[in-house]
Write an enzyme that holds these catalytic residues in place. Structure first.
Site, short mmCIF file in Angstrom:
data_model
loop_
_atom_site.label_atom_id
_atom_site.label_comp_id
_atom_site.label_asym_id
_atom_site.label_seq_id
_atom_site.Cartn_x
_atom_site.Cartn_y
_atom_site.Cartn_z
N ASP A 97 -3.32 0.82 41.89
CA ASP A 97 -4.51 1.61 41.53
C ASP A 97 -5.54 1.56 42.66
OD1 ASP A 97 -4.69 -1.09 40.90
OD2 ASP A 97 -6.05 -0.79 39.21
N ASP A 143 5.80 8.00 43.10
CA ASP A 143 5.73 9.40 42.68
C ASP A 143 4.27 9.88 42.78
OD1 ASP A 143 6.35 11.80 41.57
OD2 ASP A 143 7.01 11.05 39.64
N TYR A 147 11.95 5.19 35.58
CA TYR A 147 12.62 6.48 35.38
C TYR A 147 14.10 6.31 35.00
CZ TYR A 147 8.48 8.64 37.47
OH TYR A 147 7.20 9.05 37.75
N LYS A 169 1.81 -3.54 40.68
CA LYS A 169 0.78 -3.98 39.73
C LYS A 169 1.15 -5.40 39.30
CE LYS A 169 -2.10 -1.90 37.63
NZ LYS A 169 -3.57 -2.08 37.77
N ASP A 205 2.34 12.03 46.09
CA ASP A 205 1.72 13.34 45.82
C ASP A 205 0.27 13.34 46.25
OD1 ASP A 205 3.94 14.54 44.78
OD2 ASP A 205 2.98 15.18 42.92
#
Ligand code: NAD
Length: 368
Positions: A229, A253, A145, A196, A257
């Site tokens: 994942d 993020d 970001y 990852k 959520d």
């Protein structure tokens, strides 16, 4: 150098339901001042769309300066359809990104707690989520970001190319990992770090640095690594295997959520964004509910203020060293839910519907 005033609370209600839920936090701050003489000093300012409307910017220099000297920032929410066509740099959300970045609030703490009174609000089976209590620690000021280069540029054949850069340094990883390990020691002593590393070098560095810090300073904490994942999948399959999840900005993020929605109660979940401690042991921090400005219900007096109230409980615990008061406030919220009082968003059969301010008053009556 601006001196940080630990007990100074800057209220930034913002847009939509932000002012409505922040009003209830104000009542609680006043209650602690009146009844417990805690000496909180409060100030209130515009931020987000309302600041843009008045000053042409989502945060003025004056408000930013006040944020710099405040030990606690209590944010409501910003944004809404009214400001959708505003130019990118003036959008309400830019104020939040500026505060997080410039105040160096690098660690975002988001608990996902399933309140036993609201087990049925989740889309998952009660036995999967009942008693759930996860803390997600998300890195907030680095990664894709903020990484450079970034942008959209024309390339050959009339095509365009969008670029963002995922980048982390060792120190950025270590400082947020330290927060996760310290938190785990106060909970069930277990951290699962997610990245990852199978496909991203920055993920490989993340894994190595977290492991090295663990081996050096936190051998007593259980540490596991998990691909992000897989973590997304495990959160739905068996969320109670997690205690503290440590992850970067992008994966955090999404995972936070996902975890919060497991509990089915957007209006109930708080968050904290913490900076580094200074030489006096104090730090800058911003506390806010995880929900947005909810324009669909703004002004109706039906917003649930509990996420904001619990955000203030986090401020009591993490910024003001008032653990006992934080527990008392959290208990008051539980008691109100036990009494069957519900705002519209969490209303179910047999429960009594209350307005935003009635919910705030009920919490205060339990504090008494
Ligand atoms: P939202 O969280 O505002 O609302 C999603 C749904 O949940 C809506 O139906 C809303 O009515 C409901 N809801 C949210 N909080 C509630 C509460 N306390 N009590 C009862 N119901 C509640 O998300 P959205 O609709 O995607 O976004 C609306 C605006 O908020 C957008 O402009 C978005 O950019 C902004 N936003 C701001 C923040 C922030 O300030 N940190 C975070 C997320 C979204």
């Amino acid at each position: 150098m601006i001196k940080l005033k630990k007990k100074k609370i800057l209220l930034l209600p913002g847009d939509g339901i932000g002012p409505e839920v922040t009003d209830e936090v104000k009542k609680i701050i006043n209650w602690f001042n009146d009844k417990k003489s805690l000496g909180f000093e409060t100030d209130e300012e515009l931020v987000g769309g309302c600041s843009y409307d008045k000053h042409g910017t989502p945060i003025t220099d004056e408000v930013f300066y006040k944020a710099l000297e405040s030990g606690v920032i209590m944010l409501g929410a910003v944004g809404g359809p009214k400001w959708e066509s505003v130019e990118f740099d003036k959008k309400p959300e830019r104020a939040l990104l500026k505060l997080r970045k410039e105040l160096k609030l690098f660690a975002n703490l988001r608990p996902a707690i399933c309140f036993k009174q609201l087990v049925d609000a989740s889309t998952l089976k009660p036995e999967i989520i009942s008693g759930l209590d996860i803390m997600i620690v998300r890195e907030l000021t680095g990664g894709v970001y903020f990484g450079e280069p970034r942008g959209i540029k024309p390339i050959e054949n009339g095509e365009r190319k969008g670029v963002n850069t995922h980048t982390y340094t060792s120190s950025e990883i270590v400082r947020v990992a330290r927060i996760a390990f310290d938190l785990a020691r106060k909970r069930s002593n277990k951290v699962i770090s997610c990245e990852k590393s199978n496909v991203m070098e920055a993920g490989q560095l993340w894994k190595e640095e977290v492991q090295a810090l663990h081996d050096k300073d936190y051998k007593d904490v259980n540490l596991d690594h998990m691909l992000a994942d897989n973590c997304a999948m495990q959160l739905v399959r068996n969320p109670k295997q997690f205690d503290v999840i440590l992850t970067d900005n992008l994966f955090g993020d999404m995972l936070s959520d996902e975890a919060s929605m497991l509990t089915g109660s957007l209006g109930l979940l708080p968050s904290a964004s913490l900076g580094a401690k200074n030489k006096d042991g104090d730090m800058r921090a911003m506390y806010e509910p995880i929900h947005g400005s909810a324009p669909d219900i703004a002004g109706k007096g039906i917003a649930n203020p509990i996420a904001s109230v619990l955000s203030f409980a986090m401020a009591l615990r993490y910024s003001l060293d008032l653990d006992k008061e934080a527990e008392v406030l959290e208990k008051a919220v539980q008691d109100v839910l036990n009494d069957g009082l519900r705002t519209k968003d969490i209303l179910s059969e047999g429960m009594k519907e209350v307005s935003t301010s009635q919910m705030g008053d009920a919490i205060i009556s339990k504090l008494q």
